[in-house]
Design a protein around this motif. Sequence first.
Motif, mmCIF file in Angstrom:
data_model
loop_
_atom_site.group_PDB
_atom_site.id
_atom_site.type_symbol
_atom_site.label_atom_id
_atom_site.label_comp_id
_atom_site.label_asym_id
_atom_site.label_seq_id
_atom_site.Cartn_x
_atom_site.Cartn_y
_atom_site.Cartn_z
ATOM 1 N N SER A 17 0.725 -1.215 -0.034
ATOM 2 C CA SER A 17 0.221 -0.034 -0.037
ATOM 3 C C SER A 17 1.006 0.797 0.227
ATOM 4 C CB SER A 17 -0.977 -0.398 1.023
ATOM 5 O OG SER A 17 0.183 0.051 2.573
ATOM 6 N N ARG A 37 0.901 3.724 -3.081
ATOM 7 C CA ARG A 37 -0.601 4.959 -2.646
ATOM 8 C C ARG A 37 -0.034 6.353 -1.973
ATOM 9 N NH1 ARG A 37 -3.808 1.466 -0.842
ATOM 10 N NH2 ARG A 37 -5.175 0.210 -2.988
ATOM 11 N N SER A 38 1.488 6.296 -1.097
ATOM 12 C CA SER A 38 1.877 7.209 -0.417
ATOM 13 C C SER A 38 2.712 8.321 -1.258
ATOM 14 C CB SER A 38 2.465 6.435 1.011
ATOM 15 O OG SER A 38 1.204 6.489 2.051
ATOM 16 N N TRP A 94 -2.814 11.479 -3.483
ATOM 17 C CA TRP A 94 -3.820 9.864 -4.004
ATOM 18 C C TRP A 94 -5.357 10.823 -4.229
ATOM 19 C CZ3 TRP A 94 -6.481 5.019 -0.590
ATOM 20 C CH2 TRP A 94 -7.562 4.705 -1.300
ATOM 21 N N THR A 113 -10.659 9.629 -3.443
ATOM 22 C CA THR A 113 -12.420 9.824 -3.788
ATOM 23 C C THR A 113 -12.541 9.690 -5.363
ATOM 24 O OG1 THR A 113 -12.191 12.096 -3.672
ATOM 25 C CG2 THR A 113 -13.061 11.168 -1.793
ATOM 26 N N LEU A 129 5.441 11.874 2.876
ATOM 27 C CA LEU A 129 4.674 11.982 4.249
ATOM 28 C C LEU A 129 5.210 12.456 5.026
ATOM 29 C CD1 LEU A 129 3.852 8.065 4.532
ATOM 30 C CD2 LEU A 129 2.225 10.059 4.992
ATOM 31 N N PHE A 149 3.995 16.153 3.966
ATOM 32 C CA PHE A 149 3.217 16.273 4.737
ATOM 33 C C PHE A 149 2.840 16.621 5.937
ATOM 34 C CE2 PHE A 149 -0.664 14.637 6.905
ATOM 35 C CZ PHE A 149 -1.955 15.549 6.190
ATOM 36 N N ARG A 179 -4.524 24.020 4.953
ATOM 37 C CA ARG A 179 -5.543 23.722 5.469
ATOM 38 C C ARG A 179 -6.284 23.271 4.126
ATOM 39 N NH1 ARG A 179 -9.775 24.854 9.907
ATOM 40 N NH2 ARG A 179 -11.458 23.969 9.605
ATOM 41 N N LEU A 210 -6.544 14.272 2.834
ATOM 42 C CA LEU A 210 -6.571 13.665 4.136
ATOM 43 C C LEU A 210 -8.269 12.692 3.710
ATOM 44 C CD1 LEU A 210 -6.184 14.762 7.346
ATOM 45 C CD2 LEU A 210 -5.676 13.209 6.699
ATOM 46 N N PHE A 211 -8.842 13.926 2.855
ATOM 47 C CA PHE A 211 -10.856 13.604 2.764
ATOM 48 C C PHE A 211 -10.876 13.470 1.186
ATOM 49 C CE2 PHE A 211 -10.197 16.161 6.396
ATOM 50 C CZ PHE A 211 -9.762 14.437 7.494
ATOM 51 N N TRP A 255 -14.761 8.175 1.953
ATOM 52 C CA TRP A 255 -14.424 9.407 2.837
ATOM 53 C C TRP A 255 -15.260 10.700 2.053
ATOM 54 C CZ3 TRP A 255 -11.936 9.396 6.865
ATOM 55 C CH2 TRP A 255 -10.725 8.529 7.356
ATOM 56 N N ALA A 256 -15.856 10.325 0.627
ATOM 57 C CA ALA A 256 -16.804 11.421 0.474
ATOM 58 C C ALA A 256 -18.181 11.684 1.636
ATOM 59 C CB ALA A 256 -17.311 10.914 -0.714
ATOM 60 N N LEU A 260 -17.813 11.182 4.391
ATOM 61 C CA LEU A 260 -17.341 11.740 5.848
ATOM 62 C C LEU A 260 -18.639 13.563 5.989
ATOM 63 C CD1 LEU A 260 -15.919 11.940 8.757
ATOM 64 C CD2 LEU A 260 -13.967 13.264 7.384
ATOM 65 N N ARG A 283 -14.802 16.942 9.306
ATOM 66 C CA ARG A 283 -13.555 16.922 8.271
ATOM 67 C C ARG A 283 -13.362 18.925 8.946
ATOM 68 N NH1 ARG A 283 -14.858 17.392 2.252
ATOM 69 N NH2 ARG A 283 -15.622 19.704 2.620
ATOM 70 N N GLU A 284 -13.713 19.391 9.173
ATOM 71 C CA GLU A 284 -13.825 20.643 9.085
ATOM 72 C C GLU A 284 -13.421 20.984 10.502
ATOM 73 O OE1 GLU A 284 -13.111 23.296 7.471
ATOM 74 O OE2 GLU A 284 -13.539 22.207 5.528
ATOM 75 N N LEU A 314 -2.488 8.741 10.228
ATOM 76 C CA LEU A 314 -3.706 8.682 9.678
ATOM 77 C C LEU A 314 -3.873 8.759 8.478
ATOM 78 C CD1 LEU A 314 -7.209 9.006 9.724
ATOM 79 C CD2 LEU A 314 -6.670 11.614 9.724
ATOM 80 N N LEU A 315 -2.231 10.295 7.420
ATOM 81 C CA LEU A 315 -3.130 10.214 6.375
ATOM 82 C C LEU A 315 -2.591 8.467 5.373
ATOM 83 C CD1 LEU A 315 -2.715 11.203 3.132
ATOM 84 C CD2 LEU A 315 -0.500 11.910 4.355
ATOM 85 N N ILE A 359 -5.262 5.688 5.758
ATOM 86 C CA ILE A 359 -5.489 5.995 4.815
ATOM 87 C C ILE A 359 -5.315 5.930 2.938
ATOM 88 C CG2 ILE A 359 -6.548 8.209 3.073
ATOM 89 C CD1 ILE A 359 -6.830 9.220 6.058
ATOM 90 N N ASN A 360 -4.074 5.775 3.178
ATOM 91 C CA ASN A 360 -3.470 5.105 2.412
ATOM 92 C C ASN A 360 -3.293 4.055 2.156
ATOM 93 O OD1 ASN A 360 -3.467 8.196 1.263
ATOM 94 N ND2 ASN A 360 -1.362 7.980 1.721
ATOM 95 N N ASP A 414 -6.149 1.948 2.310
ATOM 96 C CA ASP A 414 -6.947 1.433 2.212
ATOM 97 C C ASP A 414 -7.905 0.227 3.192
ATOM 98 O OD1 ASP A 414 -9.063 1.774 0.706
ATOM 99 O OD2 ASP A 414 -8.343 0.760 -1.249
ATOM 100 N N PHE A 469 -14.286 12.311 14.753
ATOM 101 C CA PHE A 469 -13.109 12.155 14.647
ATOM 102 C C PHE A 469 -13.269 12.669 16.926
ATOM 103 C CE2 PHE A 469 -12.173 13.349 10.832
ATOM 104 C CZ PHE A 469 -11.035 12.438 10.557
#
Lengths: 185, 86
Positions: free
Chosen positions: A82, A85-86, A90, A93, A152, A155, A175, A182-183, B6-7, B9, B14-15, B34-35, B38-39, B41, B68
């Motif tokens: 995995s 993906r880093s 990535w 969505t 990473l 980031f 931000r 992240l999202f 994630w869409a 959330l 998120r904010e 966390l990142l 997430i990566n 999956d 969170f």
Amino acid sequence: MRPDSLVGVQQHLGDRPYGIRDYTVRADLPGLDSADSREGMIEPGLNKMLKFIEFLEEIERNGQTVVIEGADVERLVERFGSQVRSMGLWNKTTDGSVEVPMANIIAAAEELGDRSLTEAVEQLKTPVELTGILNRSAAAEQLIETLARIHLQQFRRQVEGYQDSSDPSAVDRLRGHISKELFGA
Amino acid sequence: MPRIQWAALPRGVREHLLDRLRTREIRAADVTALLAWINTDPELPEGNWCKDFGTFKLAGEGPIPKTFLSKDQPCLGQLSTNPKSR
């Protein structure tokens, strides 16, 4: 070298496509025979590394990003795990692609050192599918690991910058970057 | 096994995380973890789950990340501290 020399990889520079395929290495230096003179061959030793770095510096100046398409990303994940993906942003969505800044490839290649760098150069310049190259090479795994670590770390520095900055515009920009990483939004 | 969507959330969630990050209630190292997670999956349980990142926790149900939590808040429902990564 075929124009689709990096199948599965798209390279973007604003509206102007500019790719690794646009770079032709000179093969008229001492020590090269006629077989080395065909387009796409690279020079041995130091010349090879210098040419590669010059090439990467040129595309770094252009702010180029290599995009690995989603299907290729998942095939690479099956092979290397995995951390693929880093390697970059990535797009989790949307299409599942990964965007890798060329500047990071420069940093990773420099960190890998001469021998691995040479192999990485050959991977990037050989006119076959990138996924096929990566599936065959031990240096490819090193490159992926290094790229993932660099990304990473970047980031984390972005997050620290977000926490430290007193500039409202920088805070907003960071931000947004962090949220997208992240999202995906 | 479900994957995180994630869409789904909520934007407010998120904010809120980003606000807490800005005020250092959440550490940079933890959100980097966390990142990285997430990566991977990660595969998630069908029911409620919770993943601890040190200064915060991510809680969800099946593929949906819901909120969170702060480090002192307990995870509710079925607890899975280490959803399987791939």
